[in-house]
Scaffold this motif. Structure first.
Motif, PDB file in Angstrom:
ATOM      1  N   LEU A 189       0.846  -1.197   0.000  1.00 14.24           N
ATOM      2  CA  LEU A 189       0.000   0.000   0.000  1.00 14.24           C
ATOM      3  C   LEU A 189       0.875   1.239   0.000  1.00 14.24           C
ATOM      4  N   LEU A 190       0.443   2.264  -0.730  1.00 16.31           N
ATOM      5  CA  LEU A 190       1.084   3.577  -0.668  1.00 16.31           C
ATOM      6  C   LEU A 190       0.191   4.465   0.186  1.00 16.31           C
ATOM      7  N   LEU A 191       0.711   4.882   1.336  1.00 17.58           N
ATOM      8  CA  LEU A 191      -0.032   5.752   2.243  1.00 17.58           C
ATOM      9  C   LEU A 191       0.430   7.179   2.056  1.00 17.58           C
ATOM     10  N   LEU A 192      -0.496   8.083   1.787  1.00 21.04           N
ATOM     11  CA  LEU A 192      -0.188   9.496   1.621  1.00 21.04           C
ATOM     12  C   LEU A 192      -0.644  10.227   2.877  1.00 21.04           C
ATOM     13  N   SER A 193       0.321  10.646   3.690  1.00 22.03           N
ATOM     14  CA  SER A 193       0.021  11.272   4.970  1.00 22.03           C
ATOM     15  C   SER A 193       0.250  12.781   4.879  1.00 22.03           C
ATOM     16  N   TYR A 194      -0.787  13.542   5.186  1.00 23.05           N
ATOM     17  CA  TYR A 194      -0.737  15.003   5.136  1.00 23.05           C
ATOM     18  C   TYR A 194      -0.833  15.565   6.555  1.00 23.05           C
ATOM     19  N   HIS A 195      -0.220  16.719   6.760  1.00 23.50           N
ATOM     20  CA  HIS A 195      -0.382  17.382   8.055  1.00 23.50           C
ATOM     21  C   HIS A 195      -1.859  17.707   8.254  1.00 23.50           C
ATOM     22  N   GLY A 196      -2.359  17.463   9.449  1.00 28.98           N
ATOM     23  CA  GLY A 196      -3.772  17.695   9.704  1.00 28.98           C
ATOM     24  C   GLY A 196      -4.092  19.128  10.093  1.00 28.98           C
ATOM     25  N   ILE A 197      -5.366  19.452  10.070  1.00 24.87           N
ATOM     26  CA  ILE A 197      -5.907  20.699  10.598  1.00 24.87           C
ATOM     27  C   ILE A 197      -7.196  20.356  11.342  1.00 24.87           C
ATOM     28  N   PRO A 198      -7.642  21.199  12.259  1.00 27.18           N
ATOM     29  CA  PRO A 198      -8.932  20.942  12.907  1.00 27.18           C
ATOM     30  C   PRO A 198     -10.044  20.846  11.867  1.00 27.18           C
ATOM     31  N   LYS A 199     -10.927  19.887  12.041  1.00 23.51           N
ATOM     32  CA  LYS A 199     -12.033  19.724  11.102  1.00 23.51           C
ATOM     33  C   LYS A 199     -12.891  20.978  11.034  1.00 23.51           C
ATOM     34  N   ARG A 200     -12.959  21.692  12.136  1.00 22.99           N
ATOM     35  CA  ARG A 200     -13.723  22.941  12.175  1.00 22.99           C
ATOM     36  C   ARG A 200     -13.242  23.926  11.120  1.00 22.99           C
ATOM     37  N   TYR A 201     -11.917  23.957  10.863  1.00 23.85           N
ATOM     38  CA  TYR A 201     -11.388  24.867   9.842  1.00 23.85           C
ATOM     39  C   TYR A 201     -11.990  24.536   8.480  1.00 23.85           C
ATOM     40  N   GLU A 202     -12.057  23.240   8.174  1.00 20.66           N
ATOM     41  CA  GLU A 202     -12.646  22.814   6.913  1.00 20.66           C
ATOM     42  C   GLU A 202     -14.126  23.183   6.856  1.00 20.66           C
ATOM     43  N   ASP A 203     -14.829  22.972   7.955  1.00 17.42           N
ATOM     44  CA  ASP A 203     -16.248  23.300   8.010  1.00 17.42           C
ATOM     45  C   ASP A 203     -16.487  24.794   7.783  1.00 17.42           C
ATOM     46  N   GLU A 204     -15.482  25.617   8.134  1.00 21.66           N
ATOM     47  CA  GLU A 204     -15.604  27.067   7.983  1.00 21.66           C
ATOM     48  C   GLU A 204     -15.062  27.573   6.652  1.00 21.66           C
ATOM     49  N   GLY A 205     -14.679  26.638   5.760  1.00 17.40           N
ATOM     50  CA  GLY A 205     -14.305  27.041   4.413  1.00 17.40           C
ATOM     51  C   GLY A 205     -12.873  26.793   3.983  1.00 17.40           C
ATOM     52  N   ASP A 206     -12.030  26.265   4.858  1.00 22.02           N
ATOM     53  CA  ASP A 206     -10.650  25.977   4.469  1.00 22.02           C
ATOM     54  C   ASP A 206     -10.651  24.824   3.455  1.00 22.02           C
ATOM     55  N   PRO A 207     -10.055  25.014   2.258  1.00 20.78           N
ATOM     56  CA  PRO A 207     -10.080  23.967   1.227  1.00 20.78           C
ATOM     57  C   PRO A 207      -8.990  22.924   1.374  1.00 20.78           C
ATOM     58  N   HIS A 228      -7.556   0.422  -4.263  1.00 22.32           N
ATOM     59  CA  HIS A 228      -7.172  -0.299  -3.054  1.00 22.32           C
ATOM     60  C   HIS A 228      -5.661  -0.244  -2.796  1.00 22.32           C
ATOM     61  N   GLN A 229      -4.921   0.366  -3.708  1.00 25.69           N
ATOM     62  CA  GLN A 229      -3.458   0.390  -3.571  1.00 25.69           C
ATOM     63  C   GLN A 229      -2.925   1.668  -2.924  1.00 25.69           C
ATOM     64  N   TRP A 230      -3.805   2.587  -2.573  1.00 26.43           N
ATOM     65  CA  TRP A 230      -3.352   3.823  -1.944  1.00 26.43           C
ATOM     66  C   TRP A 230      -4.401   4.324  -0.962  1.00 26.43           C
ATOM     67  N   ARG A 231      -3.955   5.162  -0.035  1.00 31.69           N
ATOM     68  CA  ARG A 231      -4.856   5.683   0.983  1.00 31.69           C
ATOM     69  C   ARG A 231      -4.349   7.037   1.477  1.00 31.69           C
ATOM     70  N   THR A 232      -5.268   7.928   1.847  1.00 33.63           N
ATOM     71  CA  THR A 232      -4.936   9.257   2.365  1.00 33.63           C
ATOM     72  C   THR A 232      -5.248   9.323   3.853  1.00 33.63           C
ATOM     73  N   THR A 233      -4.291   9.866   4.635  1.00 35.50           N
ATOM     74  CA  THR A 233      -4.509  10.051   6.072  1.00 35.50           C
ATOM     75  C   THR A 233      -3.938  11.409   6.488  1.00 35.50           C
ATOM     76  N   PHE A 234      -4.198  11.774   7.768  1.00 29.41           N
ATOM     77  CA  PHE A 234      -3.761  13.074   8.285  1.00 29.41           C
ATOM     78  C   PHE A 234      -3.055  12.892   9.624  1.00 29.41           C
ATOM     79  N   GLN A 235      -1.928  13.560   9.777  1.00 25.09           N
ATOM     80  CA  GLN A 235      -1.043  13.387  10.927  1.00 25.09           C
ATOM     81  C   GLN A 235      -0.943  14.667  11.760  1.00 25.09           C
ATOM     82  N   SER A 236      -0.143  14.590  12.815  1.00 23.50           N
ATOM     83  CA  SER A 236       0.328  15.749  13.585  1.00 23.50           C
ATOM     84  C   SER A 236      -0.771  16.514  14.312  1.00 23.50           C
ATOM     85  N   ARG A 237      -1.817  15.838  14.753  1.00 23.28           N
ATOM     86  CA  ARG A 237      -2.863  16.546  15.484  1.00 23.28           C
ATOM     87  C   ARG A 237      -2.445  16.753  16.936  1.00 23.28           C
ATOM     88  N   PHE A 238      -3.021  17.764  17.568  1.00 23.36           N
ATOM     89  CA  PHE A 238      -2.820  17.942  19.002  1.00 23.36           C
ATOM     90  C   PHE A 238      -4.082  18.558  19.602  1.00 23.36           C
TER      91      PHE A 238
END
Length: 322
Positions: A189-207, A228-238
């Protein structure tokens, strides 16, 4: 008009010490774009609990990834600056390239002063964030606006909003993955991990989340991967607030149970290797995956000063020169 380029990245502590990390985190976490909690609530928490207790811990993490030349992010950023300048000159484009960090040194102010001294009256501000977020790209714009408040003659501005679907960026990512596979073999599997942001930011319009998923889709298509060979996830939450999901660390624990034994991980949102890639992804998450039953874990480095990455940056600059 004489044009100059200001490359901007997040920044880094000046040394892997608790004092230097505390200074860096104080500036970073005071940015309202990064943490938008009311200051009356946030500042006592930040200075009374977070900075005193977190700084020594983070300093130890930096010590584990610090290079002989300095902070990986700073070393790579300077290489990117030099390589972009050289590549532009090779194209017959004689424009100065300066480096500035949102937090720490060299600051955006010092980068602007270099360009100003060179007689620049048009600036291409290029945040090295492929995907736009209010917590990163917008913060760079804020900092630039504050700088310009001090100027009598404000230079013309071209601001690179994002390049999450830019052809050269996708091709550079794909080339780095293929090269890694040729050298180390290919995982399940190829996992593509992106730095996360609060979901609230997305709900307020962050693309940001939408752009991350678009980058993943384009990269998978470029590599010819099936769904099935790749997946997107989000890291670095606090903190306790919900962030974009699925979470990278939780995914690591679950993948072996799904039959994924060999994993390749890439972090497309990071233009340069740093603490979040070299320690969090290459070390912490590797341990999580292997402890859960994984057998092989390969981190694919950031694009850094890879020639294909520099070529892409040249193309971005040329696009803004039109």
């Amino acid at each position: 008009m004489k044009t100059g380029v200001l490359l901007v990245n997040l920044g880094t502590p000046s040394a892997p010490t608790a004092a230097a990390v505390k200074t860096f985190l104080a500036q970073f976490l005071h940015d309202h774009r990064v943490v938008d909690v009311p200051r009356a609530l946030w500042c006592p928490l930040l200075h009374g609990i977070i900075l005193p207790f977190r700084s020594p811990k983070v300093a130890k993490l930096y010590q584990s990834i610090w290079w002989e030349e300095g902070s990986p992010l700073m070393v790579v950023s300077k290489r990117q600056q030099a390589a972009l300048s050289k590549a532009l000159q090779a194209e017959g484009i004689d424009i100065p390239v300066a480096l500035g960090m949102s937090y720490g040194e060299p600051s955006m102010a010092s980068g602007w002063q270099q360009l100003k001294a060179a007689g620049v009256d048009r600036v291409i501000v290029l945040p090295l964030y492929p995907q736009y977020s209010v917590s990163t790209t917008a913060s760079v714009f804020d900092a630039w606006a504050r700088l310009m408040k001090q100027e009598r003659l404000v230079p013309a501005l071209r601001f690179v909003h994002d390049y999450h679907d830019f052809g050269g960026y996708i091709q550079a990512l794909a080339a780095s993955v293929r090269e890694h596979w040729e050298t180390h073999g290919r995982g399940d599997l190829l996992l593509l991990s992106y730095h996360g942001i609060p979901k609230r930011y997305e709900d307020e319009g962050d693309p940001y989340g939408r752009q991350c998923h678009r980058t993943s889709e384009l990269l998978a298509a470029e590599l010819g991967l099936e769904r099935h060979q790749w997946r997107t996830t989000f890291q670095s939450r606090f903190g306790r607030e919900e962030w974009l999901q699925p979470y990278t660390d939780e995914t690591m624990k679950a993948l072996p149970g799904e039959g994924i034994r060999r994993l390749d991980v890439i972090c497309p949102a990071f233009s340069a290797d740093c603490l979040e890639t070299l320690e969090e992804i290459a070390e912490q998450n590797r341990e999580l995956f292997l402890e859960a039953g994984g057998e092989s874990y390969q981190y694919i480095p950031a694009l850094n000063d890879n020639p294909a990455h520099i070529r892409m940056l040249v193309d971005l600059v040329c696009r803004e020169l039109v």
